[in-house]
Design an enzyme around this catalytic site. Structure first.
Site, PDB file in Angstrom:
ATOM      1  N   CYS A   1      -1.933  -8.121  -0.704  1.00 36.72           N
ATOM      2  CA  CYS A   1      -1.464  -6.880  -0.086  1.00 36.72           C
ATOM      3  C   CYS A   1      -0.427  -7.101   1.010  1.00 36.72           C
ATOM      4  O   CYS A   1       0.081  -6.135   1.573  1.00 36.72           O
ATOM      5  CB  CYS A   1      -2.633  -6.035   0.396  1.00 36.72           C
ATOM      6  SG  CYS A   1      -3.829  -6.908   1.357  1.00 36.72           S
TER       7      CYS A   1
ATOM      8  N   ARG B   1      -9.499   4.955  -1.286  1.00 37.43           N
ATOM      9  CA  ARG B   1      -8.158   5.196  -0.734  1.00 37.43           C
ATOM     10  C   ARG B   1      -7.248   5.982  -1.684  1.00 37.43           C
ATOM     11  O   ARG B   1      -6.166   6.406  -1.286  1.00 37.43           O
ATOM     12  CB  ARG B   1      -7.500   3.867  -0.387  1.00 37.43           C
ATOM     13  CG  ARG B   1      -8.238   3.032   0.650  1.00 37.43           C
ATOM     14  CD  ARG B   1      -8.222   3.705   2.003  1.00 37.43           C
ATOM     15  NE  ARG B   1      -8.767   2.849   3.028  1.00 37.43           N
ATOM     16  CZ  ARG B   1      -8.047   1.979   3.733  1.00 37.43           C
ATOM     17  NH1 ARG B   1      -6.764   1.846   3.510  1.00 37.43           N
ATOM     18  NH2 ARG B   1      -8.627   1.255   4.662  1.00 37.43           N
TER      19      ARG B   1
ATOM     20  N   HIS C   1     -10.017  -1.179  -1.958  1.00 37.51           N
ATOM     21  CA  HIS C   1      -8.805  -1.110  -2.786  1.00 37.51           C
ATOM     22  C   HIS C   1      -9.074  -1.929  -4.046  1.00 37.51           C
ATOM     23  O   HIS C   1      -9.758  -2.960  -3.975  1.00 37.51           O
ATOM     24  CB  HIS C   1      -7.618  -1.792  -2.087  1.00 37.51           C
ATOM     25  CG  HIS C   1      -6.824  -0.934  -1.164  1.00 37.51           C
ATOM     26  ND1 HIS C   1      -6.253  -1.439  -0.020  1.00 37.51           N
ATOM     27  CD2 HIS C   1      -6.447   0.379  -1.220  1.00 37.51           C
ATOM     28  CE1 HIS C   1      -5.575  -0.478   0.593  1.00 37.51           C
ATOM     29  NE2 HIS C   1      -5.677   0.633  -0.112  1.00 37.51           N
TER      30      HIS C   1
ATOM     31  N   ASP D   1      -7.158  -4.000  -5.326  1.00 37.65           N
ATOM     32  CA  ASP D   1      -6.664  -5.375  -5.135  1.00 37.65           C
ATOM     33  C   ASP D   1      -7.608  -6.247  -4.303  1.00 37.65           C
ATOM     34  O   ASP D   1      -7.337  -7.418  -4.072  1.00 37.65           O
ATOM     35  CB  ASP D   1      -5.234  -5.387  -4.569  1.00 37.65           C
ATOM     36  CG  ASP D   1      -5.153  -5.015  -3.098  1.00 37.65           C
ATOM     37  OD1 ASP D   1      -6.187  -4.775  -2.450  1.00 37.65           O
ATOM     38  OD2 ASP D   1      -4.010  -4.951  -2.581  1.00 37.65           O
TER      39      ASP D   1
ATOM     40  N   ASN E   1       0.760  -1.248   0.000  1.00 42.34           N
ATOM     41  CA  ASN E   1       0.000   0.000   0.000  1.00 42.34           C
ATOM     42  C   ASN E   1       0.795   1.306   0.000  1.00 42.34           C
ATOM     43  O   ASN E   1       0.237   2.353  -0.294  1.00 42.34           O
ATOM     44  CB  ASN E   1      -0.942   0.033   1.220  1.00 42.34           C
ATOM     45  CG  ASN E   1      -1.899  -1.145   1.259  1.00 42.34           C
ATOM     46  OD1 ASN E   1      -2.432  -1.481   2.298  1.00 42.34           O
ATOM     47  ND2 ASN E   1      -2.122  -1.793   0.128  1.00 42.34           N
TER      48      ASN E   1
ATOM     49  N   ARG F   1      -1.900   5.447   9.215  1.00 45.28           N
ATOM     50  CA  ARG F   1      -0.923   4.711   8.399  1.00 45.28           C
ATOM     51  C   ARG F   1       0.141   5.600   7.745  1.00 45.28           C
ATOM     52  O   ARG F   1       1.076   5.091   7.129  1.00 45.28           O
ATOM     53  CB  ARG F   1      -1.649   3.887   7.317  1.00 45.28           C
ATOM     54  CG  ARG F   1      -2.569   2.814   7.875  1.00 45.28           C
ATOM     55  CD  ARG F   1      -2.919   1.759   6.832  1.00 45.28           C
ATOM     56  NE  ARG F   1      -1.733   1.044   6.367  1.00 45.28           N
ATOM     57  CZ  ARG F   1      -1.721   0.158   5.379  1.00 45.28           C
ATOM     58  NH1 ARG F   1      -2.839  -0.116   4.736  1.00 45.28           N
ATOM     59  NH2 ARG F   1      -0.611  -0.454   5.010  1.00 45.28           N
TER      60      ARG F   1
END
Ligand code: ARG
Length: 298
Positions: free
Chosen positions: A292, A167, A196, A198, A92, A116
């Site tokens: 991820c 995101r 996301h 993914d 990420n 994060r």
């Protein structure tokens, strides 16, 4: 010149027009020492604060690491950092690239959640130490971009699939397309549980992908089907609960995927893929799985 495609009308290339790219042979993994669910920044984390079994999480991670090693990939292991429980999801914080003449570059992410943001400098150091040219986004202009959570390289081709909506913002892809001299197909994400790209799309090889169709707009689905002759679809249960689309195609043949995706696995096998099941139950609690938990590196 930036090329960001978000509708079929603007699509002026097909699979055969794309430039080749070498496949990455290295994988970055972050040790799960400080991994836990400590806050809620996606719907999967709800109810899971403090619920991670640390020993199980460590074992799951070790198995995944061994899996990559068995596939002949070189693993670059880095320590987790106290206070950053999600750093183990190292897809990420960045989006790496290799240019046509072999130069390694990386665009660092701008994490959407405050919790994060501090992970990025640690990951940046790995790239600096591996002689990548490090590129930062102007954070005034681009407020979020979560690297390979949302921006997926087409298999061995110079094309990026860029998810946006939760995101990452769509605008960032103009800049990425320009910087990497690579076309981007932008896909709007429509369902919070698939926050996301993914989580709802896995690129399996040049002409096959696995998707959860309900996470996309109609236009997005059309774009996917224009490029990929083979589109495998995951069921709601396997996509939402087992994160089936967060699988990783290691080499266009071997696919790593969360345990128990019975329907998807059958479809993968029928399409000629070799399925390797891994338990990532402890990571599903945080809204992540196989894909991820790593970054592919050149
Ligand atoms: N808890 C992490 C977050 O919400 C999970 C990230 C999983 N990453 C992914 N690319 N799906 O940010």
């Amino acid at each position: 010149m930036a090329t960001v495609i978000s509708s079929v009308e603007d699509l002026n290339f097909g699979l055969k027009d794309l430039e080749p790219m070498p496949a990455p042979r290295k994988v970055l993994l972050v040790k799960p020492t400080f991994y836990t669910v400590e806050y809620v920044i996606n719907p999967h984390m709800k109810g899971n604060i403090g619920e991670v079994d640390k020993i199980a999480a460590q074992n799951e991670w070790e198995h995944l690491k061994a899996g990559y090693e068995e596939m002949g990939l070189y693993t670059h292991i880095m320590s987790g950092k106290r206070g950053y429980p999600d750093m183990v999801f190292c897809a990420n914080q960045s989006l790496p690239n290799i240019t046509a003449d072999g130069k390694k570059q990386v665009v660092m992410g701008v994490m959407h959640a405050e919790q994060r943001k501090g992970e990025v400098p640690y990951i940046e150091k790995v790239f600096r130490d591996s002689s990548y040219e490090v590129i930062h986004l102007d954070e005034e202009k681009f407020q979020d971009f979560e690297g390979m959570g949302d921006a997926l390289w087409h298999f061995k081709k110079r094309l990026i699939w860029g998810g946006y909506g939760y995101r990452s913002s769509k605008e960032v892809y103009e800049h990425i397309s320009d910087t990497f001299e690579t076309p981007v197909i932008a896909l709007e994400l429509t369902s919070e549980k698939f926050y996301h790209l993914d989580t709802c799309m896995c690129i399996l090889n040049e002409d096959t992908c696995l998707i959860y169709p309900q996470a996309f707009t109609e236009e997005g689905l059309k774009l996917i089907k224009c490029i990929f002759p083979n589109v495998i679809e995951a069921s709601k249960y396997e996509a939402e609960v087992l994160f089936a689309c967060n699988a990783t195609s290691v080499d266009g043949k071997n696919v790593f995927i969360q345990q128990g995706c019975i329907d998807v696995n059958k479809k993968l096998k029928d399409a000629g893929f070799k399925v390797h099941e891994f338990s990532t139950y402890e990571y599903l609690k945080s809204g992540g799985s196989v894909f991820c938990m790593k970054m592919l590196l050149w």
